[in-house]
Scaffold this motif. Sequence first.
Motif, mmCIF file in Angstrom:
data_model
loop_
_atom_site.group_PDB
_atom_site.id
_atom_site.type_symbol
_atom_site.label_atom_id
_atom_site.label_comp_id
_atom_site.label_asym_id
_atom_site.label_seq_id
_atom_site.Cartn_x
_atom_site.Cartn_y
_atom_site.Cartn_z
ATOM 1 N N THR A 79 0.843 -1.203 0.000
ATOM 2 C CA THR A 79 0.000 0.000 0.000
ATOM 3 C C THR A 79 0.876 1.248 0.000
ATOM 4 N N MET A 80 1.877 1.225 0.881
ATOM 5 C CA MET A 80 2.816 2.347 0.914
ATOM 6 C C MET A 80 3.592 2.422 -0.388
ATOM 7 N N MET A 81 4.104 1.254 -0.773
ATOM 8 C CA MET A 81 5.047 1.155 -1.861
ATOM 9 C C MET A 81 4.440 1.648 -3.166
ATOM 10 N N ASN A 82 3.202 1.255 -3.431
ATOM 11 C CA ASN A 82 2.593 1.658 -4.694
ATOM 12 C C ASN A 82 2.374 3.158 -4.756
ATOM 13 N N THR A 83 1.915 3.723 -3.624
ATOM 14 C CA THR A 83 1.801 5.175 -3.552
ATOM 15 C C THR A 83 3.151 5.817 -3.822
ATOM 16 N N GLU A 84 4.155 5.282 -3.167
ATOM 17 C CA GLU A 84 5.490 5.867 -3.283
ATOM 18 C C GLU A 84 6.061 5.705 -4.681
ATOM 19 N N ARG A 85 5.754 4.592 -5.329
ATOM 20 C CA ARG A 85 6.353 4.353 -6.650
ATOM 21 C C ARG A 85 5.923 5.416 -7.656
ATOM 22 N N MET A 95 -0.020 0.837 -14.571
ATOM 23 C CA MET A 95 0.866 1.946 -14.916
ATOM 24 C C MET A 95 1.854 2.324 -13.813
ATOM 25 N N THR A 96 1.623 1.853 -12.576
ATOM 26 C CA THR A 96 2.517 2.237 -11.484
ATOM 27 C C THR A 96 3.985 1.902 -11.798
ATOM 28 N N PRO A 97 4.303 0.666 -12.196
ATOM 29 C CA PRO A 97 5.717 0.405 -12.510
ATOM 30 C C PRO A 97 6.214 1.200 -13.716
ATOM 31 N N VAL A 98 5.325 1.481 -14.663
ATOM 32 C CA VAL A 98 5.727 2.239 -15.852
ATOM 33 C C VAL A 98 6.103 3.667 -15.452
ATOM 34 N N VAL A 99 5.246 4.294 -14.663
ATOM 35 C CA VAL A 99 5.527 5.660 -14.201
ATOM 36 C C VAL A 99 6.841 5.694 -13.435
ATOM 37 N N LYS A 100 7.007 4.747 -12.550
ATOM 38 C CA LYS A 100 8.220 4.748 -11.717
ATOM 39 C C LYS A 100 9.478 4.617 -12.587
ATOM 40 N N ALA A 101 9.505 3.642 -13.442
ATOM 41 C CA ALA A 101 10.744 3.355 -14.179
ATOM 42 C C ALA A 101 10.960 4.325 -15.344
ATOM 43 N N GLU A 122 25.221 19.315 -12.249
ATOM 44 C CA GLU A 122 25.685 17.947 -11.965
ATOM 45 C C GLU A 122 24.959 17.403 -10.730
ATOM 46 N N GLN A 123 24.531 18.287 -9.847
ATOM 47 C CA GLN A 123 23.722 17.831 -8.701
ATOM 48 C C GLN A 123 22.444 17.152 -9.179
ATOM 49 N N TYR A 124 21.846 17.683 -10.230
ATOM 50 C CA TYR A 124 20.613 17.058 -10.731
ATOM 51 C C TYR A 124 20.871 15.625 -11.183
ATOM 52 N N ALA A 125 22.017 15.411 -11.841
ATOM 53 C CA ALA A 125 22.342 14.053 -12.278
ATOM 54 C C ALA A 125 22.543 13.144 -11.072
ATOM 55 N N ARG A 126 23.261 13.632 -10.060
ATOM 56 C CA ARG A 126 23.501 12.797 -8.874
ATOM 57 C C ARG A 126 22.214 12.567 -8.089
ATOM 58 N N ASP A 127 21.391 13.606 -7.978
ATOM 59 C CA ASP A 127 20.132 13.453 -7.235
ATOM 60 C C ASP A 127 19.168 12.511 -7.963
ATOM 61 N N ALA A 128 19.061 12.699 -9.285
ATOM 62 C CA ALA A 128 18.095 11.895 -10.039
ATOM 63 C C ALA A 128 18.475 10.420 -10.050
ATOM 64 N N ARG A 129 19.774 10.140 -9.897
ATOM 65 C CA ARG A 129 20.235 8.755 -10.047
ATOM 66 C C ARG A 129 19.538 7.792 -9.082
ATOM 67 N N ILE A 130 19.240 8.260 -7.866
ATOM 68 C CA ILE A 130 18.643 7.350 -6.876
ATOM 69 C C ILE A 130 17.226 6.950 -7.269
ATOM 70 N N THR A 131 16.543 7.804 -8.007
ATOM 71 C CA THR A 131 15.137 7.509 -8.300
ATOM 72 C C THR A 131 14.990 6.263 -9.174
ATOM 73 N N MET A 132 16.051 5.902 -9.909
ATOM 74 C CA MET A 132 16.016 4.673 -10.706
ATOM 75 C C MET A 132 16.192 3.433 -9.832
ATOM 76 N N ILE A 133 16.547 3.658 -8.578
ATOM 77 C CA ILE A 133 16.899 2.533 -7.698
ATOM 78 C C ILE A 133 15.869 2.316 -6.601
ATOM 79 N N TYR A 134 15.537 3.375 -5.862
ATOM 80 C CA TYR A 134 14.757 3.096 -4.646
ATOM 81 C C TYR A 134 13.276 2.857 -4.906
ATOM 82 N N GLU A 135 12.621 2.326 -3.907
ATOM 83 C CA GLU A 135 11.239 1.809 -4.055
ATOM 84 C C GLU A 135 11.161 0.744 -5.145
#
Lengths: 596, 596
Positions: free
Chosen positions: B289-295, B392-398, B427-440
């Motif tokens: 429930t949490m995870m899908n919202t978060e994704r 669509m949840t996994p599609v939006v996330k990835a 370059e901060q944007y590149a470093r910050d954005a990188r985690i979004t491909m990984i978490y959740e």
Amino acid sequence: MQVYDAPLRDMRFVLNELHQDDGFGDLPALAEFTPDLTDAVLEEAARFAREVLLPINRSGDEEGCHIDNGIVRTPAGFREAYSAFREGGWTALAADPEWGGQGLPETVNKLVEEMICGANISFGLYPGLTHGATTAIESHAADELKQAYLPKMVSGEWTGTMCLTEAHCGTDLGLLRTKAVPQANGSYRITGSKIFISAGDHDLTENIIHLVLARLPDAPRGVKGISLFLVPKYLPGADGTPGQANGVSCANIEHKMGLKASATCQMNFEDSTGWLVGAPNKGMEAMFTMMNTERVSVGVQGLGVGEAAYQAAVWYARERIQGRSLSGPKRPDLAADPIIVHPDVRRMLMTMRAYNEGCRAVGNWVSRAIDAERHSEDAEVRQHAADFVALMTPVVKALFTDYGFETANLAVQTYGGHGYIRESGVEQYARDARITMIYEGTNGIQALDLVGRKLPANMGRLLRTFFHPVSAFIEENGGEGPLKRMVEGLQQAFGALQLSTAKIAEKGMKDPEEAAAAATDYLRLLGLVAMGYCFAKAAKIAAAKLAEGGDDAAFYQAKIATAAFFFDRILPQTSACFLAIKAGKKSMMGLDEAAF
Amino acid sequence: MQVYDAPLRDMRFVLNELHQDDGFGDLPALAEFTPDLTDAVLEEAARFAREVLLPINRSGDEEGCHIDNGIVRTPAGFREAYSAFREGGWTALAADPEWGGQGLPETVNKLVEEMICGANISFGLYPGLTHGATTAIESHAADELKQAYLPKMVSGEWTGTMCLTEAHCGTDLGLLRTKAVPQANGSYRITGSKIFISAGDHDLTENIIHLVLARLPDAPRGVKGISLFLVPKYLPGADGTPGQANGVSCANIEHKMGLKASATCQMNFEDSTGWLVGAPNKGMEAMFTMMNTERVSVGVQGLGVGEAAYQAAVWYARERIQGRSLSGPKRPDLAADPIIVHPDVRRMLMTMRAYNEGCRAVGNWVSRAIDAERHSEDAEVRQHAADFVALMTPVVKALFTDYGFETANLAVQTYGGHGYIRESGVEQYARDARITMIYEGTNGIQALDLVGRKLPANMGRLLRTFFHPVSAFIEENGGEGPLKRMVEGLQQAFGALQLSTAKIAEKGMKDPEEAAAAATDYLRLLGLVAMGYCFAKAAKIAAAKLAEGGDDAAFYQAKIATAAFFFDRILPQTSACFLAIKAGKKSMMGLDEAAF
């Protein structure tokens, strides 16, 4: 974890097996470098990379460079490593024996460069830029400058730099402002500020030799009014040792995304004494001598980091257990299977592997041409080789670095959350690799160089050095067996490249923006065809070796497996490139500038 | 330079114009949220993002979080910003009015989330995780827990976390070891260590509510033996205010590639008191429930950073002068033209723009379904919407995070060497954005969720919620004009998606590894078709508006131009995806494990 073992078996393959029929002929001047000798060099370089450079890679990233009272300090261990590097003769590897170099073939030298950057790209910049600078001095400087500087630069006693960029100009050097005023004694006074100077200052050597682009007082505007000067940090005294300070100072070091152990300096020159290298106002030519050498090396840097990233990812994918194989548990003795069993992890590892092996094969092909350009006894071969090198230099630079960065990011992704943590060591690869897509000309500039200069040069003569061997290979290998599908794939991609070339030539003639709009996709397409050609050749050779039998079957089987993956999963990128090129400039340039 | 102005015009377009015919019907429960009202919210959020969150984005990256004597300190300005955020009512925006929330539609809330993360993604994590935690509590916790915790979490007085990952398990939660021992009073004693806990500890609020996955003593092995517990940092006293410390401590904060102003904590629970949320051993359900919202939110984070990166790149491309336009000088008054005139720079800017607008349109479509799932009075519509959201949840996330990272890197590339320097802010944007491909859940896991769970679920029912509107649109708009080429492109990509779906269904039935081998390319293909559908619809609407006349012509013209670029230059990625899917698993799994 950072692990790096130079991929010696694949290096020997590209060096001794893959390109024997490349049409550049034998090079008697390099006959002394037998496989036994070069093998010994590669093994020793591999040991040095693993034992000396790798251990200070992550600590160097954490510590970075510092500037204390105007003195630039490299991270712990870098001074010792550089001394060992110099004492081992590594700085002299590819240099001309006339200046104390060992004259090793570029084919071997580039593999050594790959190892150095695989283990520690930041370290690699210190000797790396020196190599570009010595090349320019060798090619363009007066004899007494060569005598005074080259031996010490080749021995690594002094390092070199390339001072091109200023705060307001990088790509467009025509805008530069640094001034050079002639003096009665034939020297010049150089005054100006340069930024982004790799190894601009450091504590590794007692002198640093700057090659500086500047304008003479009467210089024409733009790039036709730029001259190149040699400006040492300390003026050599009568005995040749560094004497008086020369008004060269490091104003600051940059805080960068990565490459932190490499000092990137803002350099000020205040009435510094310098000497002209090459003719007045012909600095761009001399600069391109450095630049072209460096561009191939930067491509190899990307590959080096990519290989290190791949090895780290393989290590982790074997170590980390998570979930079960979809085809049933592979390690019932463990609580879960190692993640290397999962198809999506395989996808990442195979992609990394295919990029690395493909780039290494293409890189060695180009290195062979560099050697032939320098050493062939046949003027036609020299010209042919020079054409091929000119064509492929932007491809190597842009393709290898794009893929190096992608590979580093795939390694981060393989690690999951752990990859985002600095301790893992893999996010450093992504940050380090990122610069290679930018410096020595952004990858966009490489693509413009390919499409705008290299394609039209001499009525397309350069491109024929690439098209001929590829089309000959396709004709000769239409045949049977596992190679059949690969050759078909190659043929299709090559067809797309030929069509794209014709389209660009036709449209670009009328409207140069059409060529520019196709540039990046065209470079990628050409690079993928080059990789495909090398993979198909490699698979053919591997199949022959397997048919012969012998004890290296695992290597050749793996080569065929990687080639098969390349044709299935990587080469299809060409279809997207082709469609993008076909679309032309209209939608790319269609949005009103104010609407962004 | 970091600049961020929320793209309000495009946000209003996706919110009020693009998806009116999406089949989810009217939602009387949300009727009070008129365009005037939501517009005021968006404008105020934009102001907050620009004035409060943006100014502490880069300084937060430089300073990072620190741990002093076990106390986690956020960077300068974060406490004040969080107070202002809370006082402004932003934490309560989308929460249920029953607990003090404002019950704003998710369509609006997700746009606000995009703004927050565009201005400062690190900041966004503090309230962001709270939102996931309150959702889980609302859906699964006993009433007295809701009463005790939800009002304070909704008001932002307390924040929440999701404590899932342990050092040895992330994706495979079945391996987790944290224990929960039942107590006589109905509570539990929780003991264990968790890693990668975003906002696990900080100095923004006086209490932090952890949702912790743990095992009961008699729990079955694997994921079927996991339960969810609510564990506050401080146990609320009789008056509801934080009282006794609860054995919860932050052992360490991670040193990360980016997202440095967000405290990522290693949390230790030592005999901490907790309460069960949901049924025993049903923790994974509550967790999802949490995870899908978060994704979905993580996807939006990627988009937010992508938009900020695009704006920075546009700013620079207008500011930086370098070279001359190939079609003749555009700014003869300057020493060179702004780089925005160059086709390859346009390519980068248009790519970024197309990714951002395409993702924003798809994101809003999914948000509409989330609202319909919650608020529709028609059970069939609710089911239909729920199916679409699940698909669509996994599609939006990835998709959004892959493109967010790519966009950030294109911004770095637009800046050239300056982009690699921290001061530039990109370059901060590149470093910050990188985690979004990984978490959740890594993007590879999202793809497996799509192909392995969502496609086969209910005999493909979920997928039909996507296929129907796309095929209906194609049928209805075969027509004429500029839309014709777009619809043809969409039709072709949609055909490739249908074929791929059939192939995966057929092969995956026999061999799940075949489905897994196609997963990442399939997700990308589906995502691109979704973007193409939204762009074609948008272009159609824009053309109609232009035909009507009115004072917003520039916006609609730009929308059509961006759509045209998408179909020319981005949608062709589908051809590579299709070929890769077609290739199957053979070459992906063909290399012997020992040979890597």
